[in-house]
Design a protein around this motif. Structure first.
Motif, short mmCIF file in Angstrom:
data_model
loop_
_atom_site.label_atom_id
_atom_site.label_comp_id
_atom_site.label_asym_id
_atom_site.label_seq_id
_atom_site.Cartn_x
_atom_site.Cartn_y
_atom_site.Cartn_z
N MET A 224 -11.71 42.77 -31.64
CA MET A 224 -12.58 41.66 -32.06
C MET A 224 -11.94 40.79 -33.14
SD MET A 224 -15.44 41.47 -30.29
CE MET A 224 -16.37 40.41 -31.35
N PRO A 225 -11.53 41.35 -34.28
CA PRO A 225 -10.94 40.47 -35.29
C PRO A 225 -9.61 39.87 -34.88
CG PRO A 225 -11.13 42.73 -36.13
CD PRO A 225 -11.72 42.71 -34.76
N LEU A 226 -8.81 40.61 -34.11
CA LEU A 226 -7.51 40.05 -33.71
C LEU A 226 -7.68 38.89 -32.73
CD1 LEU A 226 -5.36 43.29 -33.42
CD2 LEU A 226 -5.15 41.47 -35.13
N THR A 227 -8.57 39.03 -31.74
CA THR A 227 -8.78 37.92 -30.81
C THR A 227 -9.40 36.73 -31.55
OG1 THR A 227 -10.90 38.86 -30.08
CG2 THR A 227 -8.95 39.33 -28.72
N GLY A 228 -10.28 37.02 -32.51
CA GLY A 228 -10.86 35.94 -33.30
C GLY A 228 -9.82 35.22 -34.14
N TRP A 229 -8.94 35.98 -34.76
CA TRP A 229 -7.89 35.39 -35.60
C TRP A 229 -6.92 34.57 -34.75
CZ3 TRP A 229 -3.97 38.78 -38.80
CH2 TRP A 229 -3.31 37.97 -39.74
N ILE A 230 -6.56 35.10 -33.58
CA ILE A 230 -5.67 34.35 -32.69
C ILE A 230 -6.36 33.08 -32.19
CG2 ILE A 230 -4.49 34.42 -30.45
CD1 ILE A 230 -4.00 37.45 -31.03
N MET A 231 -7.63 33.21 -31.79
CA MET A 231 -8.38 32.04 -31.33
C MET A 231 -8.44 30.99 -32.44
SD MET A 231 -12.38 31.83 -30.09
CE MET A 231 -12.96 32.68 -31.53
N ASP A 232 -8.73 31.43 -33.67
CA ASP A 232 -8.81 30.51 -34.80
C ASP A 232 -7.45 29.88 -35.10
OD1 ASP A 232 -10.29 29.36 -37.10
OD2 ASP A 232 -8.87 30.58 -38.25
N SER A 233 -6.39 30.66 -34.97
CA SER A 233 -5.04 30.14 -35.23
C SER A 233 -4.63 29.10 -34.19
CB SER A 233 -4.02 31.28 -35.25
OG SER A 233 -4.29 32.15 -36.33
N ALA A 234 -5.13 29.26 -32.95
CA ALA A 234 -4.80 28.32 -31.87
C ALA A 234 -5.75 27.13 -31.83
CB ALA A 234 -4.82 29.05 -30.53
N TRP A 235 -6.75 27.09 -32.70
CA TRP A 235 -7.72 25.99 -32.74
C TRP A 235 -6.99 24.69 -33.03
CZ3 TRP A 235 -10.87 24.71 -37.63
CH2 TRP A 235 -11.84 23.74 -37.35
N LYS A 236 -7.33 23.65 -32.29
CA LYS A 236 -6.62 22.37 -32.42
C LYS A 236 -6.70 21.78 -33.82
CE LYS A 236 -10.55 19.86 -30.63
NZ LYS A 236 -11.10 18.71 -31.10
N ASP A 237 -7.76 22.08 -34.57
CA ASP A 237 -7.90 21.54 -35.92
C ASP A 237 -7.53 22.53 -37.02
OD1 ASP A 237 -8.75 19.05 -35.01
OD2 ASP A 237 -10.85 19.68 -34.91
N ALA A 238 -6.87 23.62 -36.64
CA ALA A 238 -6.52 24.65 -37.63
C ALA A 238 -5.65 24.10 -38.76
CB ALA A 238 -5.82 25.83 -36.96
N GLY A 239 -4.75 23.21 -38.42
CA GLY A 239 -3.84 22.65 -39.43
C GLY A 239 -4.54 21.80 -40.47
N THR A 240 -5.66 21.20 -40.13
CA THR A 240 -6.36 20.32 -41.07
C THR A 240 -7.62 20.95 -41.67
OG1 THR A 240 -7.57 19.28 -39.24
CG2 THR A 240 -5.51 18.23 -39.96
N HIS A 241 -7.97 22.16 -41.21
CA HIS A 241 -9.15 22.86 -41.72
C HIS A 241 -8.76 24.28 -42.12
CE1 HIS A 241 -11.03 19.58 -39.48
NE2 HIS A 241 -12.09 19.78 -40.24
#
Length: 187
Positions: free
Chosen positions: A97-114
């Motif tokens: 759960m946390p690893l897939t969430g962290w990966i999903m969050d890291s791949a989020w298109k706005d991760a660099g600006t948020h």
């Protein structure tokens, strides 16, 4: 006399359980929350998830170095096997759960600006590798790991019901002191 888990195992068990329940509640509530409440709820969800990952690592290390109490002799072989299976899968979900969430969050298109801040205290790093990917691939990874995160949530719900149901069955139907093995308090 009840053979109990160690104080550290009990503390980690209940702390992780409370945090997982809080994260489930947040995920169920934020779709119905006012817009200004959604982002703080998602940020809390991420912080709790990363914390669960750290605590799950500690719990697994503790489990490898501290033998749990033996099952009462009245437990049938299939009950012991089912318990081991459910516990093993719960450990897996505590990592998935946390690893897939962290990966999903890291791949989020706005991760660099948020940036993500762990409980508002310091910036939690995203997995930098995703920031350098082609945007279309990054979006596919975000969606794929998001789907895996959602499927793991359903597995968590089922395993939680099996875990709690088994403990309650032993406590109330079999009249074993099952809950006392993992309940905080005196030995």
């Amino acid at each position: 006399m009840v053979k109990r888990y160690t104080h550290a195992a009990i503390a980690l068990h209940w702390l992780i359980a409370i945090m997982i329940i809080a994260n489930i509640a947040l995920a169920w509530i934020w779709p119905h929350a006012a817009d200004e409440q959604v982002r703080p709820m998602i940020n809390a969800h991420k912080s709790i998830g990363i914390t669960v990952l750290g605590l799950a690592i500690m719990r697994l290390l503790w489990r490898f170095t501290h033998r749990p109490p033996a099952y009462p002799p009245s437990y049938q072989g299939w009950e012991r096997a089912a318990s081991h299976g459910v516990h093993g899968l719960l450990y897996a979900v505590m990592f998935v759960m946390p690893l897939t969430g962290w990966i999903m969050d890291s791949a989020w298109k706005d991760a660099g600006t948020h940036p993500m801040f762990w409980f508002g205290l310091f910036e939690w790093p995203r997995i930098a590798w995703f920031q350098h990917l082609d945007p279309a691939l990054r979006d596919r990874l975000h969606d794929g790991f998001g789907a895996a995160h959602g499927l793991a949530a359903y597995a968590l719900y089922a395993l939680f019901l099996l875990h709690v149901g088994g403990a309650l069955k032993h406590q109330f139907l079999d009249r074993e002191r099952e809950l006392q093995r993992m309940w905080p308090g005196r030995d």
